[in-house]
Design a protein around this motif. Structure first.
Motif, PDB file in Angstrom:
ATOM      1  N   TYR A  32       0.902  -1.283   0.482  1.00  0.00           N
ATOM      2  CA  TYR A  32      -0.174  -0.048   0.038  1.00  0.00           C
ATOM      3  C   TYR A  32       1.364   1.220   0.102  1.00  0.00           C
ATOM      4  N   PRO A  36      -0.262   7.986  -3.275  1.00  0.00           N
ATOM      5  CA  PRO A  36      -1.975   7.920  -4.048  1.00  0.00           C
ATOM      6  C   PRO A  36      -2.765   7.051  -3.752  1.00  0.00           C
ATOM      7  N   ASN A  37      -2.878   6.308  -2.574  1.00  0.00           N
ATOM      8  CA  ASN A  37      -4.089   5.600  -2.861  1.00  0.00           C
ATOM      9  C   ASN A  37      -3.192   4.257  -3.485  1.00  0.00           C
ATOM     10  N   ARG A  38      -2.631   3.186  -3.076  1.00  0.00           N
ATOM     11  CA  ARG A  38      -2.552   2.443  -5.154  1.00  0.00           C
ATOM     12  C   ARG A  38      -2.238   1.103  -3.102  1.00  0.00           C
ATOM     13  N   SER A 106      -5.313  -5.841  -7.539  1.00  0.00           N
ATOM     14  CA  SER A 106      -4.676  -3.703  -7.451  1.00  0.00           C
ATOM     15  C   SER A 106      -6.055  -3.109  -7.458  1.00  0.00           C
ATOM     16  N   GLY A 107      -5.244  -1.629  -7.553  1.00  0.00           N
ATOM     17  CA  GLY A 107      -6.575  -0.310  -7.517  1.00  0.00           C
ATOM     18  C   GLY A 107      -6.648   1.047  -6.262  1.00  0.00           C
ATOM     19  N   ASN A 108      -7.456   1.476  -7.168  1.00  0.00           N
ATOM     20  CA  ASN A 108      -7.028   2.701  -5.584  1.00  0.00           C
ATOM     21  C   ASN A 108      -8.406   2.132  -4.584  1.00  0.00           C
TER      22      ASN A 108
END
Length: 456
Positions: A32, A36-38, A106-108
């Motif tokens: 994490y 970028p909040n990824r 994966s993603g936000n």
């Protein structure tokens, strides 16, 4: 361990969970990046098929990019729409067989929508927080999102080294490489998906009290500037732990942690072995001490002894509410009878349309459910008497430790400690919407002296 799973979909959340199999372990490896909040993750899910072969099955996962899905090491077909990850293995899983699912995503991350607003993963100004009750778990990992489908967890999270990671369970390792640190937590006790808690932020860690060789380690994770207020507000939590172990039985997990975030939360939220509070719940005057007791009590009632489906939520909240009253009674505040009288007066002036045993999704978090749930427990205490009531409580927590229960299981359990039938009591309090009369019986917790009074 008694697990009483519903035979079909959860009546309140039919899109969540899959009753055709059960999970016994999740192994999550997450990376994490707060800026970028990824979030990127890999889940290894060990499960067992039910009584029928599985040509396909479902996991719940929010709006992420899914990179790969394998079943028993082989590529599987899948579709991912509307929060459902539907998986079709190349070969059907035999009835009763163990199988392993591997998912890469994966993603936000963001909260999932619900009637109560966003639930689950919440990006903070500087970090993140997970509070999933009741259906927020898919906001950050793929799961069989049913409260009765309880599993062990190992969670590995890599973040920039400036951030601390707190999860429910025991911290196994913390390894720093270059600018990142990987934290690995193990929660060996059976855990519902919504109770997997997580906090990522810049926290100072303190030990609450001295647990001694056989005590429960209790840690606080708080922003440094809130430490003076926290130190007073949570000073009596070790005494609460002592009282609740006396009344409910041994604490059901290895450790207990509380996290206070920099930001405000509407209400504190329980997780397995962990409770999450907002900065607004720390005032330096013990103004929210009842909520500290409430969240701690959930470790027995709601977390260790979980519900089979959401119709039975009063079993979580009624017992935690009554624990507030027991702490007040034992620590020099108003007695449980006085709290019960106040709750009864409050409810008598409100609509009488709540059926506690099956409140419906719309009312499952209504404040009346909490208050009336506490009153049910008080009515049982009055009916059984002190000695039998607390034997009943300890028996309930011990018999169903690590399991899942229903309202019917509780009423049958309580009846075994009664000298007269409790059917009319339970019918009036649980099945009928009208408010029954308040039992007029002054009770005091027996045996030990009080803890230091509130003004100490």
């Amino acid at each position: 361990m008694a697990v009483q799973q519903a035979a079909g979909p959860d009546p309140y959340f039919p899109a969540n969970g899959d009753h055709r199999y059960r999970v016994h372990r999740y192994e999550l490896a997450l990376d994490y990046r707060p800026g970028p909040n990824r979030l990127a993750g890999t889940a290894r899910i060990n499960a067992i098929a039910g009584r029928a072969a599985l040509a396909e099955f479902q996991l719940n996962l929010a709006d992420f990019k899914v990179g790969r899905v394998r079943v028993d090491g082989r590529q599987a077909h899948y579709t991912h729409r509307g929060g459902r990850l539907r998986v079709r293995p190349g070969k059907a899983v035999r009835a009763g067989a163990a199988f392993t699912v591997e998912v890469h995503w994966s993603g936000n991350p963001k909260p999932v929508n619900s009637p109560w607003g966003g639930l689950g993963w919440e990006e903070l100004v500087d970090g993140a927080l997970v509070a999933s009750q009741p259906v927020g778990a898919p906001s950050w990992y793929p799961c069989n999102d049913r409260p009765a489908d309880k599993a062990s967890y190992q969670i590995s999270i890599t973040t920039p080294s400036a951030y601390a990671v707190v999860a429910g369970g025991r911290l196994l390792t913390r390894t720093t490489k270059a600018s990142t640190t990987t934290w690995v937590y193990e929660q060996s006790a059976p855990t519902s998906s919504y109770l997997v808690g997580l906090a990522i932020g810049k926290y100072q860690t303190v030990l609450l009290g001295d647990p001694g060789p056989d005590g429960v380690p209790q840690h606080g994770h708080i922003p440094a500037h809130l430490l003076p207020e926290f130190s007073r507000d949570f000073a009596r939590q070790p005494a609460m732990m002592e009282l609740f172990q006396e009344l409910f039985g041994l604490y059901p997990f290895e450790e207990y942690a509380v996290v206070v975030t920099e930001e405000e939360l509407d209400v504190p939220v329980e997780a397995q072995g962990l409770s999450l509070f907002g900065a607004n719940h720390v005032d330096g005057a013990r103004g929210w001490e009842r909520l500290i007791a409430h969240e701690l009590a959930h470790q027995w009632f709601g977390n260790s002894v979980s519900i089979a489906d959401w119709r039975h939520i009063w079993l979580n909240e009624g017992f935690a509410k009554y624990a507030e009253w027991l702490w007040s009674e034992r620590s020099g505040g108003p007695t449980a009878q006085q709290h019960a009288a106040a709750a009864h007066r409050l409810l008598s002036g409100q609509p009488q349309d709540l059926k506690l045993a099956d409140p419906g999704r719309k009312l499952m978090f209504d404040d009346r459910l909490y208050q009336r749930g506490g009153l049910v427990v008080h009515a049982v205490r009055c009916a059984l008497g002190e000695e039998a009531f607390f034997r009943m409580l300890r028996g309930w927590a011990a018999l169903h430790r690590g399991g899942a229960v229903t309202t019917a299981a509780f009423t049958a359990h309580a009846a075994r400690y009664a000298t007269e039938p409790l059917d009319a009591l339970f019918r009036a309090w649980l099945e009928e919407p009208g408010l029954p009369p308040l039992p007029e019986q002054e009770l005091r917790i027996p045996v030990r002296p009080s803890f230091p009074p509130s003004g100490a």
